[in-house]
Design a protein around this motif. Structure first.
Motif, short mmCIF file in Angstrom:
data_model
loop_
_atom_site.label_atom_id
_atom_site.label_comp_id
_atom_site.label_asym_id
_atom_site.label_seq_id
_atom_site.Cartn_x
_atom_site.Cartn_y
_atom_site.Cartn_z
N ALA A 100 42.72 46.73 34.97
CA ALA A 100 42.90 46.87 36.61
C ALA A 100 43.59 45.80 36.92
N GLN A 101 44.39 46.06 38.16
CA GLN A 101 45.47 45.15 38.48
C GLN A 101 44.59 43.64 38.79
N SER A 102 43.76 43.69 39.11
CA SER A 102 42.98 42.34 39.62
C SER A 102 42.92 41.59 38.25
N ALA A 103 43.04 42.11 37.01
CA ALA A 103 43.11 41.34 35.45
C ALA A 103 44.30 41.09 35.13
N TRP A 104 45.41 41.46 35.66
CA TRP A 104 46.96 41.34 35.21
C TRP A 104 47.24 39.66 35.16
N LYS B 237 46.42 37.38 33.42
CA LYS B 237 45.53 36.49 32.94
C LYS B 237 45.37 36.21 31.37
N ASP C 47 44.74 54.46 39.36
CA ASP C 47 45.36 53.44 39.98
C ASP C 47 46.66 53.91 39.41
N ILE D 270 36.92 45.49 33.25
CA ILE D 270 38.34 45.37 33.87
C ILE D 270 39.33 46.20 32.98
#
Length: 180
Positions: free
Chosen positions: A91-95, A97, A28, A72
């Protein structure tokens, strides 16, 4: 390395079964934009690095969610004498947090106690100030700019910023005594 368990995460050695999840993260371009892995652009390229760098090392760790057991990201040290230079990617989904700071606090203890680093340092591009905020949350101290580099994407010259934490400062902030 044993597993380190935080409130929401499991930090553990990277396994062969992590190949596809880590590949998706490192291929990514937004994830690797500011990291040393920005040149990993193909699956073949990734597999070579995965096998030679991410497996069977005391310096690289997967970050897995406790609830879903999903990889992640990763956190690693690049040893230089008695200093560990850290790199991480999520991973972007974990940014956004708070995961990197959560992992970093546990990894500082591992770096100082198990790997015997006297100092841990982290670098980031000035155009990515969120990384600096994370390093501060991990108890690191701002060193300011340590150089410049041209952006591989635009050619724009960016400052390389750095943070550090010495073992002595870490021991003091964690109310621990150093063994003599």
């Amino acid at each position: 390395m044993r597993q380190i368990i935080t409130e929401r995460l499991i930090i553990r050695p990277i396994k062969m079964t992590d190949h596809d999840e880590l590949k998706a993260i490192l291929l990514d371009p937004k994830v690797v934009r500011y990291t040393r892995y920005r040149d990993v652009k193909t699956p073949t390229n990734f597999t070579a690095i995965f096998e030679s760098h991410f497996l069977n090392t005391a310096y690289t760790f997967g970050i897995e969610t406790k609830d879903e057991h999903k990889l992640i990201g990763f956190y690693e040290f690049h040893p230089e004498d008695t200093t560990g230079i850290l790199t991480y990617a999520l991973a972007q989904s974990a940014w956004g947090k708070g995961y990197v700071a959560e992992v970093g606090i546990g990894m500082m203890a591992y770096g100082f106690n198990a790997l015997n680093f006297k100092r841990i340092e982290a670098h980031y591009a000035s155009s990515n100030p969120r990384s600096g905020k994370v390093m501060s949350k991990m108890g690191m101290h701002d060193l300011g700019s340590i150089g410049t580099f041209p952006s591989p994407h635009t050619g724009e010259v960016r400052k390389v910023m750095a943070y550090e934490l010495t073992k002595e400062d870490w021991l003091l902030s964690n109310n621990q005594e150093q063994a003599v």
